[in-house]
Design a protein around this motif. Structure first.
Motif, PDB file in Angstrom:
ATOM      1  N   TRP A  48      -3.529  -7.538  -5.821  1.00 29.79           N
ATOM      2  CA  TRP A  48      -4.687  -8.382  -6.803  1.00 29.79           C
ATOM      3  C   TRP A  48      -4.880  -7.682  -7.992  1.00 29.79           C
ATOM      4  O   TRP A  48      -5.033  -6.413  -8.110  1.00 29.79           O
ATOM      5  N   THR A  49      -5.349  -8.305  -9.013  1.00 31.27           N
ATOM      6  CA  THR A  49      -5.577  -7.824 -10.410  1.00 31.27           C
ATOM      7  C   THR A  49      -7.037  -7.007 -10.191  1.00 31.27           C
ATOM      8  O   THR A  49      -6.967  -5.715 -10.916  1.00 31.27           O
ATOM      9  N   THR A  50      -8.003  -7.552  -9.549  1.00 37.89           N
ATOM     10  CA  THR A  50      -9.215  -6.979  -9.825  1.00 37.89           C
ATOM     11  C   THR A  50      -9.472  -6.021  -8.716  1.00 37.89           C
ATOM     12  O   THR A  50     -10.568  -5.147  -8.662  1.00 37.89           O
ATOM     13  N   TYR A  51      -8.820  -5.955  -7.565  1.00 36.76           N
ATOM     14  CA  TYR A  51      -8.896  -4.992  -6.455  1.00 36.76           C
ATOM     15  C   TYR A  51      -7.682  -4.112  -6.259  1.00 36.76           C
ATOM     16  O   TYR A  51      -6.743  -4.624  -6.331  1.00 36.76           O
ATOM     17  N   PRO A  52      -8.059  -2.857  -6.150  1.00 39.79           N
ATOM     18  CA  PRO A  52      -7.056  -1.907  -5.736  1.00 39.79           C
ATOM     19  C   PRO A  52      -6.079  -1.847  -4.446  1.00 39.79           C
ATOM     20  O   PRO A  52      -5.265  -1.112  -4.266  1.00 39.79           O
ATOM     21  N   CYS A  53      -6.851  -2.702  -3.417  1.00 42.18           N
ATOM     22  CA  CYS A  53      -6.318  -2.782  -2.385  1.00 42.18           C
ATOM     23  C   CYS A  53      -6.350  -4.270  -1.927  1.00 42.18           C
ATOM     24  O   CYS A  53      -6.976  -4.969  -2.527  1.00 42.18           O
ATOM     25  N   PRO A  54      -5.297  -4.774  -0.994  1.00 47.26           N
ATOM     26  CA  PRO A  54      -4.064  -4.141  -0.512  1.00 47.26           C
ATOM     27  C   PRO A  54      -3.274  -3.937  -1.519  1.00 47.26           C
ATOM     28  O   PRO A  54      -3.041  -4.698  -2.611  1.00 47.26           O
ATOM     29  N   CYS A  55      -2.160  -2.923  -1.278  1.00 41.71           N
ATOM     30  CA  CYS A  55      -1.002  -2.928  -2.056  1.00 41.71           C
ATOM     31  C   CYS A  55       0.369  -2.996  -1.209  1.00 41.71           C
ATOM     32  O   CYS A  55       0.058  -3.145   0.096  1.00 41.71           O
ATOM     33  N   GLY A  56       1.563  -3.202  -1.777  1.00 43.84           N
ATOM     34  CA  GLY A  56       2.703  -3.301  -1.303  1.00 43.84           C
ATOM     35  C   GLY A  56       3.832  -3.429  -2.229  1.00 43.84           C
ATOM     36  O   GLY A  56       3.420  -3.397  -3.593  1.00 43.84           O
ATOM     37  N   PHE A  57       4.747  -3.817  -1.752  1.00 43.63           N
ATOM     38  CA  PHE A  57       6.089  -4.149  -2.575  1.00 43.63           C
ATOM     39  C   PHE A  57       5.914  -5.195  -3.396  1.00 43.63           C
ATOM     40  O   PHE A  57       5.220  -6.318  -3.091  1.00 43.63           O
ATOM     41  N   LYS A  58       6.146  -5.252  -4.723  1.00 50.81           N
ATOM     42  CA  LYS A  58       6.061  -6.438  -5.635  1.00 50.81           C
ATOM     43  C   LYS A  58       6.816  -6.187  -7.127  1.00 50.81           C
ATOM     44  O   LYS A  58       7.369  -5.084  -7.005  1.00 50.81           O
ATOM     45  N   GLN A  59       7.000  -7.255  -7.658  1.00 48.63           N
ATOM     46  CA  GLN A  59       7.769  -7.161  -8.993  1.00 48.63           C
ATOM     47  C   GLN A  59       6.533  -7.146  -9.853  1.00 48.63           C
ATOM     48  O   GLN A  59       5.518  -7.896  -9.763  1.00 48.63           O
ATOM     49  N   ARG A 100      12.577  -9.113   2.745  1.00 46.03           N
ATOM     50  CA  ARG A 100      11.824  -8.522   3.839  1.00 46.03           C
ATOM     51  C   ARG A 100      10.420  -7.980   3.213  1.00 46.03           C
ATOM     52  O   ARG A 100       9.741  -7.077   3.894  1.00 46.03           O
ATOM     53  N   ARG A 101       9.819  -8.313   2.216  1.00 41.53           N
ATOM     54  CA  ARG A 101       8.660  -7.864   1.643  1.00 41.53           C
ATOM     55  C   ARG A 101       7.530  -7.862   2.362  1.00 41.53           C
ATOM     56  O   ARG A 101       6.743  -7.125   2.357  1.00 41.53           O
ATOM     57  N   LYS A 102       7.347  -8.738   3.324  1.00 43.30           N
ATOM     58  CA  LYS A 102       6.266  -8.631   4.356  1.00 43.30           C
ATOM     59  C   LYS A 102       6.442  -7.472   5.348  1.00 43.30           C
ATOM     60  O   LYS A 102       5.198  -7.119   6.085  1.00 43.30           O
ATOM     61  N   ASP A 103       7.548  -7.157   5.357  1.00 44.57           N
ATOM     62  CA  ASP A 103       7.771  -5.964   6.357  1.00 44.57           C
ATOM     63  C   ASP A 103       7.369  -4.684   5.903  1.00 44.57           C
ATOM     64  O   ASP A 103       7.169  -3.556   6.616  1.00 44.57           O
ATOM     65  N   TYR A 104       7.274  -4.566   4.340  1.00 46.68           N
ATOM     66  CA  TYR A 104       6.746  -3.264   3.820  1.00 46.68           C
ATOM     67  C   TYR A 104       5.579  -3.098   3.527  1.00 46.68           C
ATOM     68  O   TYR A 104       4.877  -4.106   3.103  1.00 46.68           O
ATOM     69  N   GLY A 105       4.831  -1.884   3.606  1.00 42.25           N
ATOM     70  CA  GLY A 105       3.617  -1.792   3.227  1.00 42.25           C
ATOM     71  C   GLY A 105       3.338  -0.557   2.478  1.00 42.25           C
ATOM     72  O   GLY A 105       4.215   0.144   1.959  1.00 42.25           O
ATOM     73  N   TYR A 106       2.019  -0.378   1.890  1.00 38.92           N
ATOM     74  CA  TYR A 106       1.844   0.790   1.202  1.00 38.92           C
ATOM     75  C   TYR A 106       1.803   1.888   1.604  1.00 38.92           C
ATOM     76  O   TYR A 106       0.937   1.892   2.978  1.00 38.92           O
TER      77      TYR A 106
END
Length: 177
Positions: A48-59, A100-106
């Motif tokens: 999310w642009t305004t919140y530092p969490c949650p984080c994960g794999f992204k383009q 499998r982006r949902k399988d990966y977390g920060y």
């Protein structure tokens, strides 16, 4: 020969500034791109642009999300010349993350372990530089001889001596590389 790009950023976000208080590194974020124009970069970061969490794999894209908020994004773009086989392996790794982006977390605990230089592994969790290093290492491109959790964005400078660009990455992207 094919080319891939490592993008190193000194992010102006509050979490990045806090991390920099402790590490004092030139860069606070790393991403991987397959095109010199950096149309699409791959990394682990905030959703999310305004919140530092949650984080994960992204383009990532410099004109959207958190980067879209800033006019100045200091950074460096490194170019790596790779074989066809290495490029294919990078593509396979990225396809795996995308499918499998949902399988990966920060890797929040890994980030803390990095600060204290403690070896912490979690198969499906990464922070930005850990992810970039993992893809490069698994593709046979770059080996620091250290666990991936110890790799900071700064250390990815060792992957290539060919610097394509240094400065405001927003200017680089707007000029079309």
């Amino acid at each position: 020969m094919k080319k891939i790009y490592i993008v190193l950023i000194k992010s102006p976000t509050v979490p990045a500034k806090l991390m920099n208080l402790f590490k004092r590194n030139k860069f606070t974020h790393a991403a991987l791109s397959l095109d010199e124009e950096l149309h699409s970069m791959f990394s682990f970061g905030r959703h999310w642009t305004t919140y530092p969490c949650p984080c994960g794999f992204k383009q990532e894209n410099f004109n959207e999300g958190v980067y879209g908020k800033f006019a100045d994004l200091p950074g460096t773009v490194l170019e790596l010349a790779v074989t066809e086989e290495q490029y294919k392996k990078v593509m396979e790794k990225l396809d795996e993350f995308l499918s499998r982006r949902k399988d990966y977390g920060y890797n929040y605990l890994g980030l803390l372990a990095n600060f204290f230089h403690l070896d912490y592994k979690n198969k499906n969790r990464f922070f930005c530089s850990e992810f970039v290093y993992y893809v490069l290492y698994e593709s046979g491109i770059f080996d620091l001889g250290t666990p991936r959790v110890f790799v900071s964005p700064q250390e990815l400078l060792k992957a290539s001596k060919k610097i394509v660009y240094e400065g405001n990455l927003k200017t680089y992207v707007s000029q079309g590389a």
